[in-house]
Design a protein around this motif. Structure first.
Motif, PDB file in Angstrom:
ATOM      1  N   LYS A 169       0.817  -1.215   0.000  1.00 10.32           N
ATOM      2  CA  LYS A 169       0.000   0.000   0.000  1.00 10.32           C
ATOM      3  C   LYS A 169       0.851   1.266   0.000  1.00 10.32           C
ATOM      4  N   SER A 170       2.138   1.104   0.215  1.00 10.78           N
ATOM      5  CA  SER A 170       3.016   2.277   0.285  1.00 10.78           C
ATOM      6  C   SER A 170       3.423   2.742  -1.098  1.00 10.78           C
ATOM      7  N   LYS A 171       3.610   4.056  -1.211  1.00 15.61           N
ATOM      8  CA  LYS A 171       4.105   4.570  -2.485  1.00 15.61           C
ATOM      9  C   LYS A 171       5.558   4.179  -2.698  1.00 15.61           C
ATOM     10  N   TYR A 172       6.194   3.691  -1.666  1.00 13.60           N
ATOM     11  CA  TYR A 172       7.602   3.287  -1.766  1.00 13.60           C
ATOM     12  C   TYR A 172       7.752   1.778  -1.927  1.00 13.60           C
ATOM     13  N   TYR A 173       6.625   1.101  -2.111  1.00 12.61           N
ATOM     14  CA  TYR A 173       6.653  -0.349  -2.307  1.00 12.61           C
ATOM     15  C   TYR A 173       7.563  -0.724  -3.474  1.00 12.61           C
ATOM     16  N   ASP A 174       8.356  -1.764  -3.251  1.00 13.55           N
ATOM     17  CA  ASP A 174       9.285  -2.233  -4.287  1.00 13.55           C
ATOM     18  C   ASP A 174       9.028  -3.712  -4.519  1.00 13.55           C
ATOM     19  N   ALA A 175       8.389  -4.008  -5.650  1.00 11.36           N
ATOM     20  CA  ALA A 175       7.975  -5.380  -5.939  1.00 11.36           C
ATOM     21  C   ALA A 175       9.169  -6.331  -6.016  1.00 11.36           C
ATOM     22  N   ASP A 176      10.334  -5.792  -6.276  1.00  9.35           N
ATOM     23  CA  ASP A 176      11.519  -6.639  -6.422  1.00  9.35           C
ATOM     24  C   ASP A 176      12.300  -6.817  -5.115  1.00  9.35           C
ATOM     25  N   ALA A 177      11.845  -6.162  -4.076  1.00 11.25           N
ATOM     26  CA  ALA A 177      12.578  -6.266  -2.807  1.00 11.25           C
ATOM     27  C   ALA A 177      12.366  -7.648  -2.191  1.00 11.25           C
ATOM     28  N   ASN A 178      13.430  -8.194  -1.682  1.00 13.59           N
ATOM     29  CA  ASN A 178      13.416  -9.543  -1.134  1.00 13.59           C
ATOM     30  C   ASN A 178      13.622  -9.488   0.383  1.00 13.59           C
ATOM     31  N   PRO A 179      12.606  -9.950   1.154  1.00 16.64           N
ATOM     32  CA  PRO A 179      12.710  -9.857   2.618  1.00 16.64           C
ATOM     33  C   PRO A 179      13.964 -10.534   3.170  1.00 16.64           C
ATOM     34  N   ALA A 180      14.447 -11.558   2.498  1.00 21.95           N
ATOM     35  CA  ALA A 180      15.637 -12.256   2.984  1.00 21.95           C
ATOM     36  C   ALA A 180      16.900 -11.422   2.777  1.00 21.95           C
ATOM     37  N   GLU A 181      16.795 -10.498   1.844  1.00 16.48           N
ATOM     38  CA  GLU A 181      17.971  -9.674   1.537  1.00 16.48           C
ATOM     39  C   GLU A 181      17.487  -8.279   1.133  1.00 16.48           C
ATOM     40  N   PRO A 182      17.017  -7.519   2.122  1.00 19.70           N
ATOM     41  CA  PRO A 182      16.350  -6.246   1.833  1.00 19.70           C
ATOM     42  C   PRO A 182      17.238  -5.324   1.008  1.00 19.70           C
ATOM     43  N   ARG A 183      16.623  -4.727   0.029  1.00 15.50           N
ATOM     44  CA  ARG A 183      17.366  -3.838  -0.860  1.00 15.50           C
ATOM     45  C   ARG A 183      17.570  -2.457  -0.244  1.00 15.50           C
ATOM     46  N   TRP A 184      16.524  -1.988   0.474  1.00 19.33           N
ATOM     47  CA  TRP A 184      16.545  -0.605   0.976  1.00 19.33           C
ATOM     48  C   TRP A 184      16.756  -0.593   2.480  1.00 19.33           C
ATOM     49  N   MET A 185      17.985  -0.225   2.853  1.00 19.68           N
ATOM     50  CA  MET A 185      18.348  -0.159   4.266  1.00 19.68           C
ATOM     51  C   MET A 185      18.340   1.304   4.699  1.00 19.68           C
ATOM     52  N   THR A 186      17.877   1.524   5.930  1.00 20.63           N
ATOM     53  CA  THR A 186      17.815   2.894   6.390  1.00 20.63           C
ATOM     54  C   THR A 186      18.201   2.993   7.860  1.00 20.63           C
ATOM     55  N   ILE A 187      17.859   4.100   8.475  1.00 15.14           N
ATOM     56  CA  ILE A 187      18.280   4.435   9.837  1.00 15.14           C
ATOM     57  C   ILE A 187      17.081   4.975  10.604  1.00 15.14           C
ATOM     58  N   GLU A 188      17.276   5.101  11.909  1.00 14.41           N
ATOM     59  CA  GLU A 188      16.305   5.842  12.714  1.00 14.41           C
ATOM     60  C   GLU A 188      16.994   7.119  13.189  1.00 14.41           C
TER      61      GLU A 188
END
Length: 154
Positions: A82-101
């Motif tokens: 539902k997010s506008k940042y959804y990435d259909a190719d992202a793989n939960p086992a090896e997340p593509r988009w890493m971020t911070i808090e």
DNA sequence: GCCAACGTTGGC
DNA sequence: GCCAACGTTGGC
């Protein structure tokens, strides 16, 4: 300790949204640029400080200081259909988009407008001021950091 | 709203 | 691997 600048469109997430966030903290989600991701993933450490910058405002402003409170977070929006940042190719086992808090440290007594930065000696090489610079996560040198904070009234 | 600069995609 | 087309960012 390193210094950074985090760019945000205040219509999406503004300084006041951070002030109102639980614990005055937030996950910096939605970044979809590899260079920005790499900086967050590889070069940021807990305790680093960053300038919080409003783009797309009139004028654009440096609003305050935040700290990096957590690293190595897989951006949850990449898996959220539902997010506008959804990435259909992202793989939960090896997340593509890493971020911070990040957490709020303090507001600048006088937010610093972009036009002022442009005419200030010592900031000539600041990444933010480079022609066509669109990077939303940027390194800031110690010298630049000191100058901007002084301009902001600290 | 305009448009320059930039990053990504995809055909070849 | 090249590069044209496209979409986005962001200052003005």
């Amino acid at each position: 300790m390193k210094h950074w600048l985090l760019k945000t469109d205040p219509d999406t997430f503004a300084w006041k949204d951070l002030e109102n966030a639980p614990g005055k903290k937030t996950i910096w989600d939605g970044v979809r640029n590899y260079q920005a991701r790499n900086l967050m993933r590889d070069d940021m450490s807990v305790g680093d400080l960053a300038l919080f910058y409003h783009s797309q405002s009139d004028p654009p402003l440096v609003m305050g200081i935040v700290s990096i409170t957590k690293t190595g977070i897989a951006d949850p929006t990449q898996f959220d259909r539902k997010s506008k940042y959804y990435d259909a190719d992202a793989n939960p086992a090896e997340p593509r988009w890493m971020t911070i808090e990040i957490g709020l440290e303090r507001a600048l007594p006088k937010p610093v407008p972009l036009p002022d930065l442009r005419v200030t000696r010592g900031l000539e090489n600041m990444v933010l001021l480079r022609r066509g610079s669109r990077l939303s996560v940027q390194p800031v040198t110690d010298k630049e950091w000191t100058i901007v904070l002084r301009m902001g009234g600290l």
